[in-house]
Design a protein around this motif. Sequence first.
Motif, PDB file in Angstrom:
ATOM      1  N   GLN A  28     -39.628  -5.203   2.385  1.00  0.00           N
ATOM      2  CA  GLN A  28     -40.843  -5.059   3.185  1.00  0.00           C
ATOM      3  C   GLN A  28     -41.003  -3.572   3.506  1.00  0.00           C
ATOM      4  O   GLN A  28     -40.108  -2.969   4.083  1.00  0.00           O
ATOM      5  N   VAL A  30     -43.648  -0.091   4.734  1.00  0.00           N
ATOM      6  CA  VAL A  30     -44.864   0.476   5.324  1.00  0.00           C
ATOM      7  C   VAL A  30     -44.906   1.944   4.930  1.00  0.00           C
ATOM      8  O   VAL A  30     -43.952   2.680   5.192  1.00  0.00           O
ATOM      9  N   ARG A  57     -49.070  -1.634   3.421  1.00  0.00           N
ATOM     10  CA  ARG A  57     -47.994  -2.579   3.778  1.00  0.00           C
ATOM     11  C   ARG A  57     -47.685  -3.465   2.575  1.00  0.00           C
ATOM     12  O   ARG A  57     -48.581  -4.036   1.966  1.00  0.00           O
ATOM     13  N   VAL A  65     -49.089  -4.507  11.890  1.00  0.00           N
ATOM     14  CA  VAL A  65     -48.565  -3.136  11.956  1.00  0.00           C
ATOM     15  C   VAL A  65     -49.119  -2.461  13.214  1.00  0.00           C
ATOM     16  O   VAL A  65     -50.335  -2.463  13.443  1.00  0.00           O
ATOM     17  N   THR A  95     -49.254  -6.577  -1.201  1.00  0.00           N
ATOM     18  CA  THR A  95     -49.524  -5.170  -0.877  1.00  0.00           C
ATOM     19  C   THR A  95     -50.972  -5.022  -0.436  1.00  0.00           C
ATOM     20  O   THR A  95     -51.894  -5.382  -1.181  1.00  0.00           O
ATOM     21  N   ASP A 129     -43.920  -2.289  11.113  1.00  0.00           N
ATOM     22  CA  ASP A 129     -44.207  -3.688  10.784  1.00  0.00           C
ATOM     23  C   ASP A 129     -43.506  -4.561  11.815  1.00  0.00           C
ATOM     24  O   ASP A 129     -42.260  -4.573  11.881  1.00  0.00           O
ATOM     25  N   ASN A 135     -40.793   0.790   9.009  1.00  0.00           N
ATOM     26  CA  ASN A 135     -41.753   1.738   9.583  1.00  0.00           C
ATOM     27  C   ASN A 135     -41.799   3.009   8.745  1.00  0.00           C
ATOM     28  O   ASN A 135     -40.930   3.262   7.918  1.00  0.00           O
TER      29      ASN A 135
END
Length: 402
Positions: A28, A30, A57, A65, A95, A129, A135
């Motif tokens: 995951q 960001v 993201r 977020v 995404t 996130d 982050n």
Amino acid sequence: MMRSIVGIATLVLAVIGILLATPAAQAQTVDVDPTPDRATISLNGASTVTIAWGVTRSATAPGTVNAPPAQLSVGGFNAGTSGATLSRVFPTAGTQSTTFVETFVIPRELAFRAARSGAPILVSRTFTDIAFGSNDTGVVALFPGGPGSEPFSIRRLDLTFDDRSRVRVLSKGSRLRAIAEINTTGSGLIVGQWEVASATTTAGTPVFRPLALVRQNVAGGRRVFITSPPLPTRFEGTNLVRLNITDPATGFDEPELQYYVTPESPLPDRQQPRLLLMTSPSPGTPLTLTTRFAWQAVPGAKAYKLEFFPAVPGPAPPAPQDEIVASLPLDPSPDPQPDPPGGRAAGPLTGIVLPGAVTETRLKDFTLAHLPAQRRYRWIVTAIGEDGAILGASAMQEIYKP
């Protein structure tokens, strides 16, 4: 045995599958990309900067977020926060990208701080996130530019009295102030003090003592005027005043002003001034540091005043709009000075006061610096009596500075 081997192989493959699947499930991310990533701000006032925070993201599930207010810093030191909390919901997995656009107002004081330190203002936003904790932080650098962004320094310091003269003769107890005109580059703080050397010390090596501290902020490389407090006029004779600047360091000797104090007395009976005879310089002598000015003594003279005037008088140029004047006001009613014999339509450009026992002199560097080269000037020597009366004056003469 064969079944055991098959069972173990199956278990190993299952574990490997789990291990390979776990990173993919936890991948995951960001990513934050600000536009622009740098900008120039002004030092002449508050600056407005618009920043677009592009956020991407990548996740296996929907999520949100968030970003707290932006952090401002200069040279590694926190300078506060700005803006509101930003938040965006990403409704699906995969995404996805979004953009947050916001406008910051950067105060002039913070721009001054950045200019003095030589470091930019950093505006940073950290987006996190909420579901997975990943982050990223976007940073934008703001650089002070334009007038005042160069290093802070003092290029020139000029002194006059409150009537714009450079030499004064006044009676004991009169009111008098000095004015410093300072040309600077960059932005910063002028630190120094007004100093005076009373007539009790100027017969030998002058002893200066502090009169008032000076702390003046300057922004954008401007011309600054700083006014002194009232100067002491209780000591009869030649007194000196100067502005001693301690920060920033100057690459020149600070100029000094002279003022001659006569005894306090009623207005004297005026008599026709006598002609003061000059013995040097001879006609055609150029004005340099070696030029000798000499004259015959006038009986009763307690001081002599040598002054230089423009060869062609004219109106003073208008004051520029970018001047800064210190908070201390000028004396609204400075002491008037009578014109010397010979007449003049404009005030003196520079001058010096000498004790009555001195009948010759040469100009010092800082006095001659007030007279630009390749010009003609008028000059006159005036004899001052004990009560401030003009006892004599030379004829107004011209001299050329090459």
